[in-house]
Enzyme design. Structure first.
Site, mmCIF file in Angstrom:
data_model
loop_
_atom_site.group_PDB
_atom_site.id
_atom_site.type_symbol
_atom_site.label_atom_id
_atom_site.label_comp_id
_atom_site.label_asym_id
_atom_site.label_seq_id
_atom_site.Cartn_x
_atom_site.Cartn_y
_atom_site.Cartn_z
ATOM 1 N N ASP A 19 0.940 -1.182 -0.140
ATOM 2 C CA ASP A 19 -0.195 -0.050 0.114
ATOM 3 C C ASP A 19 0.946 1.388 0.087
ATOM 4 O OD1 ASP A 19 -2.209 -1.781 -0.057
ATOM 5 O OD2 ASP A 19 -2.872 -1.199 2.039
ATOM 6 N N ASP A 130 -6.900 6.157 12.262
ATOM 7 C CA ASP A 130 -5.498 6.520 12.102
ATOM 8 C C ASP A 130 -5.316 7.908 11.395
ATOM 9 O OD1 ASP A 130 -4.392 4.544 13.617
ATOM 10 O OD2 ASP A 130 -3.980 3.213 12.180
#
Length: 410
Positions: A19, A130
């Protein structure tokens, strides 16, 4: 972010995984900007050199690759202050992911200042906590910083599109990433967090293979193990009489707790963004640390201070969970918590057995415990039991008046 305001130089929180590698290339192609990578060794248990190699393969010059061992800072300045508060979110979660984010953000902002970058970037998705934690911390430390969150901007909305982008740009893709990953893992020295895929149905028990740091309690040793943890001013400083650094202590407690199946948690929690999510957490060392800290506080902390701490703790834990580590209210609470720890010094003996960690002994030169006052034997006049009669009568007065009124009005 429009192309008009495209950044010239971005510091990316980079793990070396698929990612963040895609994000690295996307930043280069979307904005044509220079990218600096930052990889933090938080004790996640993975070799970090491959992240350097991968960044170099993707055209990042060596001077733009930052890989730093921040384990001691992480435990000393973030984990330990949090554990002085006995912080748990929603009664169970020891905040292992939450407490790592402010440190990563701090270094992102500091490196940005060092290299003259005008933006930082992270790989958190638009559904989770997050993104909030990274960005609130970044803005608290530098209100002028730009934050790029590709998951909220790009059109790579599926695993298939991500893989196609990776292949188009010759980004190495591990074979196990070709299909749907079984679950997502975040790890640091305090815990591991597993979410998604096979864990998304909260009615289904998590498969055994999800657990990485702990043996199953039923497979743990049949003989208990005893461990002594020494504290000074609320922080652990030794194990079995041996002085150790903060990160070394947590590493050793992870090993001890993991061997005995301590610290497993299957939790459905309320995310700050509004939805509920199911996670499997392993916090073996933190579980031992919390039990021992409460054990030493039980003999060194005054009742009034201890009870006030317990009232403040849920608010403090929520601030950390929601990303407000660098807020004035967290710092205010921290000052009160740290004041309470001035005499939290001594030693706690824990018994580890089949998934449990229990305090079985505690002693301190700062102890408030007086055997003379609580003994069932002759206390030699240390406590006059007759004094309790007046104490009870004074405390009963308002209850008597209430009862008398209610009786009169019936």
């Amino acid at each position: 972010m429009s192309k008009v305001t495209a950044p010239k130089k971005v510091v990316l929180a980079y793990s070396g995984g698929l990612d963040t590698s895609i994000i690295l290339k996307w930043l280069q192609t979307e904005y044509g900007c220079e990218v600096v990578t930052f990889t933090a060794d938080l004790g996640q248990g993975e070799e970090l050199e491959p992240a350097r190699v991968k960044a170099e393969l993707m055209g990042i010059p060596p001077e733009n690759i930052y890989i730093e061992d921040v384990r001691e800072e992480f435990v000393r300045d973030f984990v330990f202050p949090m554990f002085r508060a006995n912080a748990v979110y929603e009664g169970l979660y020891l905040l292992g992911t939450s407490i790592a984010r402010p440190l990563i953000s701090k270094r992102l902002v500091e490196i940005a200042a060092e290299v003259g970058a005008d933006a930082v970037a992270h790989g958190a998705t638009g559904k989770g906590n997050d993104q909030v934690r990274f960005e609130l911390a970044a803005y608290a430390l530098n209100p002028d910083i730009k934050v790029i969150a590709p998951w909220r901007e790009w059109d790579l909305s599926s695993r298939t599109k991500l893989l196609e982008f990776a292949e188009e740009h010759q980004i190495p893709v591990a074979k196990d990433k070709r299909g749907e990953a079984p679950f997502s893992v975040d790890a640091n020295l305090l815990h591991t967090s597993s979410e998604g895929k096979v864990l998304e149905d909260p009615a289904e028990m998590a498969p055994d293979y999800v657990y990485q740091r702990t043996v199953a309690p039923e497979d743990a040793p049949d003989t208990p193990e005893f461990v002594e943890i020494g504290f000074e001013r609320g922080d652990a400083v030794s194990i079995n009489g041996e002085a150790m650094s903060p990160a070394t202590i947590l590493t050793k407690l992870n090993e001890l707790g993991g061997n005995h199946g301590c610290g497993r948690l299957d939790l459905v929690e309320g995310r700050f963004v509004g939805m509920k999510s199911r996670g499997i957490y392993e916090t073996p060392g933190g579980t031992l640390l919390l039990e021992a800290h409460r054990g030493i506080e039980s003999i060194t902390l005054d009742r009034g201070a201890a009870h006030l701490k317990d009232e403040l703790m849920p608010r403090y834990a929520e601030l950390i969970y929601n990303g407000f580590w660098y807020s004035p209210e967290r710092e205010m609470l921290q000052a009160a918590i740290d004041k309470s720890q001035e005499h939290v010094t001594g030693t706690v003996k824990l018994k580890l057995y089949k998934g449990s960690a229990r305090t079985v002994g505690r002693w301190s030169d700062h102890s408030l415990y007086s055997e003379a006052h609580v003994t069932f034997e002759d206390d030699g006049g240390a406590y006059d039991q007759k004094d309790a009669a007046g104490f009870i009568q004074l405390n009963a007065l308002r209850l008597k008046l209430l009862a008398a009124r209610n009786k009169r009005l019936k």
